[in-house]
Every structure is written in C-alpha cells, then in structure tokens.
Design an enzyme around this catalytic site. Structure first.
Site, PDB file in Angstrom:
ATOM      1  N   GLU B  60      75.740  70.558  61.547  1.00 49.82           N
ATOM      2  CA  GLU B  60      76.485  69.882  62.611  1.00 49.82           C
ATOM      3  C   GLU B  60      77.485  68.869  62.062  1.00 49.82           C
ATOM      4  O   GLU B  60      78.608  68.766  62.553  1.00 49.82           O
ATOM      5  CB  GLU B  60      75.532  69.200  63.595  1.00 49.82           C
ATOM      6  CG  GLU B  60      74.736  70.166  64.481  1.00 49.82           C
ATOM      7  CD  GLU B  60      73.461  70.668  63.830  1.00 49.82           C
ATOM      8  OE1 GLU B  60      73.182  70.284  62.667  1.00 49.82           O
ATOM      9  OE2 GLU B  60      72.731  71.450  64.473  1.00 49.82           O
ATOM     10  N   HIS B 129      64.333  66.740  71.859  1.00 49.77           N
ATOM     11  CA  HIS B 129      65.087  67.811  72.501  1.00 49.77           C
ATOM     12  C   HIS B 129      65.283  67.567  73.999  1.00 49.77           C
ATOM     13  O   HIS B 129      65.508  68.509  74.748  1.00 49.77           O
ATOM     14  CB  HIS B 129      64.382  69.165  72.318  1.00 49.77           C
ATOM     15  CG  HIS B 129      64.693  69.861  71.022  1.00 49.77           C
ATOM     16  ND1 HIS B 129      64.375  69.341  69.784  1.00 49.77           N
ATOM     17  CD2 HIS B 129      65.293  71.040  70.759  1.00 49.77           C
ATOM     18  CE1 HIS B 129      64.758  70.181  68.839  1.00 49.77           C
ATOM     19  NE2 HIS B 129      65.324  71.220  69.402  1.00 49.77           N
TER      20      HIS B 129
HETATM   21  C1  LIG Z   1      69.830  69.604  63.481  1.00 49.89           C
HETATM   22  C2  LIG Z   1      69.384  70.786  64.256  1.00 49.89           C
HETATM   23  N1  LIG Z   1      70.266  71.754  64.529  1.00 49.89           N
HETATM   24  C3  LIG Z   1      69.894  72.846  65.228  1.00 49.89           C
HETATM   25  C4  LIG Z   1      68.611  72.975  65.676  1.00 49.89           C
HETATM   26  C5  LIG Z   1      68.205  74.182  66.519  1.00 49.89           C
HETATM   27  N2  LIG Z   1      67.379  75.052  65.724  1.00 49.89           N
HETATM   28  C6  LIG Z   1      66.037  74.986  65.797  1.00 49.89           C
HETATM   29  S1  LIG Z   1      65.316  76.011  64.731  1.00 49.89           S
HETATM   30  C7  LIG Z   1      66.781  76.557  64.143  1.00 49.89           C
HETATM   31  C8  LIG Z   1      66.817  77.572  63.072  1.00 49.89           C
HETATM   32  C9  LIG Z   1      66.194  77.092  61.833  1.00 49.89           C
HETATM   33  O1  LIG Z   1      66.127  78.136  60.942  1.00 49.89           O
HETATM   34  P1  LIG Z   1      65.296  78.036  59.615  1.00 49.89           P
HETATM   35  O2  LIG Z   1      65.552  76.711  58.961  1.00 49.89           O
HETATM   36  O3  LIG Z   1      65.564  79.231  58.828  1.00 49.89           O
HETATM   37  O4  LIG Z   1      63.787  77.992  60.096  1.00 49.89           O
HETATM   38  P2  LIG Z   1      62.950  79.113  60.882  1.00 49.89           P
HETATM   39  O5  LIG Z   1      63.102  78.790  62.329  1.00 49.89           O
HETATM   40  O6  LIG Z   1      63.489  80.446  60.520  1.00 49.89           O
HETATM   41  O7  LIG Z   1      61.548  78.915  60.455  1.00 49.89           O
HETATM   42  C10 LIG Z   1      67.833  75.959  64.809  1.00 49.89           C
HETATM   43  C11 LIG Z   1      69.253  76.236  64.580  1.00 49.89           C
HETATM   44  C12 LIG Z   1      67.710  71.920  65.391  1.00 49.89           C
HETATM   45  N3  LIG Z   1      66.439  71.946  65.831  1.00 49.89           N
HETATM   46  N4  LIG Z   1      68.111  70.857  64.661  1.00 49.89           N
END
Ligand SMILES: Cc1ncc(C[n+]2csc(CCOP(=O)(O)OP(=O)(O)O)c2C)c(N)n1
Ligand SMILES: [Mg+2]
Lengths: 319, 327
Positions: B60, B129
């Site tokens: 972001e 959230h």
């Molecule tokens: C700063 C932030 N940006 C976006 C999100 C929304 N979000 C939650 S999980 C996620 C994906 C994360 O992917 P990864 O780090 O690969 O973990 P996984 O969910 O695959 O275990 C996103 C974009 C968030 N929670 N925090």
C-alpha cells in the site's frame, strides 16, 4: 536431529487436531455461529507444526490471521481458541479479538495479526529484547508469500540484519497472496533470495513434509539462538481451502488443487509413520480417536461458554 | 431508472469514466481476475486490459505513492485500499505526499488521484478491519472526503471524484455493497460538497453520512411514531463540508444531532457541533448531541460490537434528549 516416536506421534496428533479444529471452525462459520472472516490453514498443518515445534515454550512467535495452527502448536489452549471464535467470555481474548488476533504471552505468542506483514518487525523487536537481556530466546515470525512485499516486512529484514537479532522468519509460500499468484508480483524467482540480499542466512524446504520442515527449522532456530544472526526459511506449501470462507477461487484450477491434495500431509504423514517409522494402523487409529474426543470437548466448551457482559466493553483499552 | 446495488452502481461509474477518460487507470490488490473482494471491479480487467487495471503486490505504501507519481505526470489513477484500516500503512503516501503536493509546489503540481476504500463495522471483522477513519482525512488539509450512502450517490459522486483535479478519499461502507436503490439509466453526476436533505422535518435535525444515514432514517420513523418530526441530512462529503445546509435546517428545527460510525471523540460531529454554535447559536434550543462509536477498538464478539457501534435506537435516544421528550 532425530525425532523420537513420541515426538512423531505428538506432531501428527497436533497436525490432525489443527485440521479438525479448522474444519469445525468452518462449520461454525457456515452455521452462523462464527462471524467476520475466517482464513483456515487447512493444507498447511505441516508448516504450522514443523515450524513451531522447534521453538521453546518461552520463544516468541508472531503469525497471521491464518495462524490458528501455529498458535495451537505453540501451546494456546484450543478450547480458548474455539471459544474466541464464537465470541465468548472464555476465549483467549475474552471475545474481543476473534479469529485474527489470538494472543497468549504465557506461551510466547505475541499475536496473530490482521495487517499483512505487521508481525515481522514485532518479532524482530522481541528478538532484540532477547539479545539485549541475553535470555537465549529466539523470536519467529510466520507470514505468507504476499507479505514479502510489505514495507514493514522489508524494513524488518534490514533491521534484523543490522542488529544481528536472533530471529527466524518462516515464510509459508502457498503460491497466492489472497487471490493473486505471487509469481506475478515479484521480480525474483524465489522469496528466499530477497532475504539473502539483506544479509540473512536462507533455507528452503518442502512445506508438505513435516519432518523436513521440523529439521530445517530446528537448524535455523539453533543458528539464531547461537548468535549466528537471522534466518529466513521459505517453505513451499498450499492451501487446500479458499483464502477465506466464501472465496470463489476463480484464480486456480481444480487440477492444481487436486495435485496438492494428493500429497495432503494429513493423509500422507500417518501413512509414512506406518511405512517408515514402525507405527501400527492401530496406533494411528488411536490418535484419531483421541483427537475426535478432544474436538468434541473443545466444541462443547465453546458452545456452552457464556457471552461477555457488555459492562466489560471498556476494559483493556489501557493497562 | 433501474434498481442497482451499491457495488454495481460503483462499477458502472468506473466503466463509464474509464470509457470517457483514457487517462483513468486502476491500481489495487485482487482487483483484476478476482474483480475485487467486494466485486466492484468485476470484469474490468477483461474489458480494459492489464495496463488500465493494474494488480498490485500487497504494497500500500508503495502503490499509493506510485499513484501520486502517475497523477502528477498526467494520469488519473484510482488506487483501491481493500480495507480502510490499511490506509495507515499508506499514511505517508496520503498525508505527506498526495495531500500536500499542490500546496507545497505553489500550485505548480496537481494530484488528480482518487483513493477508493471501504470502512465500517457490524460484521465481526474486529479491531483491524472495522474502523471508520474519515476524521483523519477531514483533519488534514488537501484531501476531499466523500462518503456515499446510496447506490445513486455512490455512482454520481464517484464520477465527480474521477473528474476532480485533487486527491479524493472515496470511502464506501462494507455493509452497503449489497443495498439496492434506483439509479438513472443515463449520464448524471452528484457534485462533491452538496448535502442531501433525505427527509424534511420541523422538530429536530439529524446530520449523518455513509451507512449511518440508514440508521438515521429508521430513527426518524421511530421518532415520528412518538410525534417527533425529524429532518435527516445526508452530508455526503466531509470535505468540502456543506455547513450551509446544516445551518439552514437548524434555524428551522432548533435542535441538532450528529451521528456517525467513527469514534465519538473528536469525530467530525465535534466539528459540526462547533460550527453550528458559531453560526447559529441563537437558534439552538438544546445542546448539540453527538452519536458515534464508543472510544474503544472495535470488539469482535457480537454483543460487544453491537454495544460499541451506533444504531437507530441510539439515535432515537439522542433525538429525544434534544427535544426534551420522555425516553
Ligand atoms: C496491509 C494489508 N493489506 C492487505 C490486506 C488484505 N489481505 C489479507 S490476507 C492478504 C493476502 C496475504 O497473502 P499471503 O501473505 O501470501 O498470506 P496467505 O493469506 O496466502 O496465507 C491480503 C491482501 C491486509 N490484511 N493487510
Ligand atoms: Mg500466500
């Protein structure tokens, strides 16, 4: 590092408990007992257990919204975990945190986190504390592949290297950050090589092999504990469930899911215990029965627990 | 007119504006193949291609500042923050970069950037959230702040935001996406900074925005049953702030309630209360009441979250206090 039969039994038992816990959580979500969002670690139990078992009880851990498995492996009481999911007074956060904020300092758990990447620098701080006070503890942060692109995480890679903090970053590369393939979001082939660029020791491991995960992580934890500096582990793994309950999964094929499901550690590991480690089918069945009984108790406890009283709403804003 | 959901109305605005202005491009997480977690950008990648619908890493801080760079050099980016709570991660990009660039450059630079995001509680998403953060963006000069409550406004205001030469925080509510309302077939826009009198009344004024408008209208119905005739004003934007419409109403009713989902302490309600006592002190027949979320992080558990957030019943209580009615 050889694992005793008792260790192996405990590993499988915990993996299975985590799977059943997450399945029950999904069921509670679908029946409306659990609200908000739920990000099950179904399919990632081998990394949950393999990464956390090498830690001592007093070592520190931060993880993510997908961290129920790691939290349970670290020692969080699953009854308190399930009660928290149902928003009850007996939950680990007394109903205030829910699925994404399991925290239990008594087992070194500094928290799941709902902000991607946010747990990593917190773990670096905990590791620095251990170093400053010469406590011999290490800190671990578990996060996903997508977190590698957060500023806070990248800054923490440098902080830990500059401070030679006793920290292990355990990256569960499940190929997708939410619904987007990580390969399209980075300029390198692996994630580990990025940590190498910051001066970290790096390791990679098959995240569907719990024994390999355990052994690799144990080596990393000892390296950090002995003053060798930070270690980054990239474990290749896969979600056998959507990113969250409700994910329509247009971004991956049924074939891809089936390929990984064929290697599902929850079925492959007990078979391996029989084939390679002399377990009998009876012993495996016994573990399964134990877990089933424990799950029943967990669900009963959660469902019968009282709701928090609204008079408690203002407690815990400040210490 | 057709009935559309808030999400579909937003999507129409994006499509129409992207067709009108080739410089508009979208950046955000999971906005492409998946169509955004609230499905607002569904189908847009196929329609406009990957150069105008740019799937970003979870970065972001990086992509919002990159959007500032795109905006300063001739594009009109729409950056999407999946949840308002992640605006903190991009705080430097928004507050130090986007908001100040025009002023610091003495007018030489401009930043036509729309940041779309959604906020609010009520869904059990807990403290990281569920936040309502319009207060921050309203406080820092240089940002316009838009908070639509209906599908009609969502479309019309988003189109205006995408034509505005300034950074605009376009703040949706996660529990409004599936709400439905009438939307014209043809082209229209809703200007930024013009409040909407949703219901006229003579006994008390309720000023509100975003999802709380729905609670306020319900509260007005409940108060009507007790013989209290309530005027409900949907502010639509906190910057520019249409204080004239509020003052005009207070001059008629003499009583004011400001209701919002953001925390009560120092919320925009405090600013409106202060302005009204400056501009219409002699017309007030009761102290201004503020209804807002409790000053605590949003709790997860349903009974606690219900207690923490404003609802129709809490607005009715405030209406009764300003009208000195039995509660
Ligand atoms: C700063 C932030 N940006 C976006 C999100 C929304 N979000 C939650 S999980 C996620 C994906 C994360 O992917 P990864 O780090 O690969 O973990 P996984 O969910 O695959 O275990 C996103 C974009 C968030 N929670 N925090
Ligand atoms: Mg991932």
């Amino acid at each position: 590092m050889t694992l005793s039969s008792a260790d192996l039994r405990r590993m499988y038992r915990t993996m299975l408990l985590i799977r059943r816990f997450e399945e029950q959580a999904v069921a509670f979500f679908l029946s409306g007992e659990l609200r908000g969002s739920l990000h099950p670690c179904i399919g990632q139990e081998a990394t949950a257990v393999g990464a956390v078992f090498p830690l001592r009880r007093d070592d520190y851990l931060t993880c993510t919204y997908r961290g129920h498995g790691q939290a349970i492996a670290k020692g969080l009481d699953p009854k308190e975990g399930m009660a928290e999911l149902l928003g009850r007074r007996t939950g680990c956060s007394q109903g205030k945190g829910g699925s994404m904020h399991y925290t239990d300092l008594s087992v070194g758990l500094l928290g799941e986190n709902a902000i991607v990447g946010a747990g990593a620098p917190i773990a670096v701080g905990a590791a620095l504390r251990a170093k400053l006070d010469k406590t011999g503890q290490v800190a671990m942060s578990v996060f996903g592949d997508g977190a590698i692109n957060q500023a806070a995480l990248l800054e923490s890679l440098n902080l830990a290297a500059a401070w030679q903090a006793p920290v292990v970053f355990f990256c569960e590369n499940n190929l997708y950050s939410e619904m987007t393939p990580i390969s399209a979001m980075i300029g390198t082939t692996t994630l580990a090589e990025r940590a190498a660029g910051f001066g970290w020791t790096t390791m990679t491991v098959d995240g569907y092999d719990p024994i390999a995960v355990y052994q690799t992580t144990m080596e990393a934890v000892e390296h950090a504990r002995n003053g060798g500096g930070p270690v980054f582990i990239e474990a290749m793994t896969y979600r056998l469930f959507g990113h969250m309950v409700g994910d329509t999964e247009p971004y991956r094929t049924k074939e891809e899911v089936a390929e990984w499901r064929a290697r599902d550690p929850i079925t492959a590991f007990p078979q391996r215990l029989i084939d390679e480690f002399g377990f009998t089918p009876n012993e495996i069945a016994e573990i399964e029965a134990e877990v089933a009984a424990e799950m029943e108790e967990i669900s009963r406890f959660a469902l019968q627990s009282p709701w928090p009283d609204v008079s408690e709403i203002g407690e815990h804003v400040f210490a | 007119m057709r009935e559309l959901t808030y999400a579909k109305a937003l999507r129409e605005a994006l499509i129409e504006e992207m067709e009108r202005d080739p410089n508009i491009l979208l950046l955000g997480e999971d906005i492409g193949v998946y169509g955004g977690v609230f499905k607002v950008t569904e189908g847009l990648l196929a329609r406009f291609g990957p150069e105008r619908v740019i799937e970003t890493p979870i970065s972001e801080a990086g992509f919002v500042s990159a959007a500032v760079g795109l905006a300063m050099t001739g594009k009109h980016p729409m950056a999407e923050l999946m949840f308002m709570d992640f605006a903190y991660v991009a705080a430097d990009s928004i507050f130090n970069q986007a908001a100040k660039m025009r002023y610091m450059s003495g007018g030489r630079a401009q930043v036509p950037l729309t940041i779309r995001t959604q906020q609010g509680g009520g869904r059990g998403n807990a403290a990281q959230h569920s936040q309502s953060l319009e207060t921050f963006f309203t406080h820092i000069p240089g940002l316009k702040v838009v908070l639509p409550s209906t599908p009609y406004d969502a479309k019309g205001l988003l189109k205006s935001a995408l034509r505005d030469p300034n950074p605009v925080m376009f703040i949706e509510h996660k529990l409004l996406y599936n709400t439905k309302g009438l939307v014209p077939d043809g082209e229209y826009t809703v200007p930024l900074g013009k409040a909407d009198v949703k219901r006229s009344g003579t006994d008390a004024t309720v000023v509100t925005w975003s999802r709380t408008v729905l609670h306020a209208l319900e509260a007005a119905d409940l108060a009507a049953a007790d013989g209290i005739d309530v005027e409900v004003i949907d502010l639509r934007c906190t910057v520019p702030l249409d204080i004239d419409t509020v003052v005009e109403s207070v001059k008629k009713t003499g009583r004011l309630v400001v209701a919002h989902e953001a925390h009560r302490r120092l919320g925009v309600g405090a600013e409106i209360a202060a302005l009204v006592q400056e501009l219409a002190f002699d017309y007030l027949d009761a102290p201004v009441e503020r209804v807002g979320a409790l000053d605590i992080p949003t709790p997860y558990s349903k009974p606690l979250e219900d207690e923490a957030l404003p609802d129709a019943a809490k607005i009715v209580q405030a209406i009764k206090r300003v009208t000195y009615s039995e509660t």
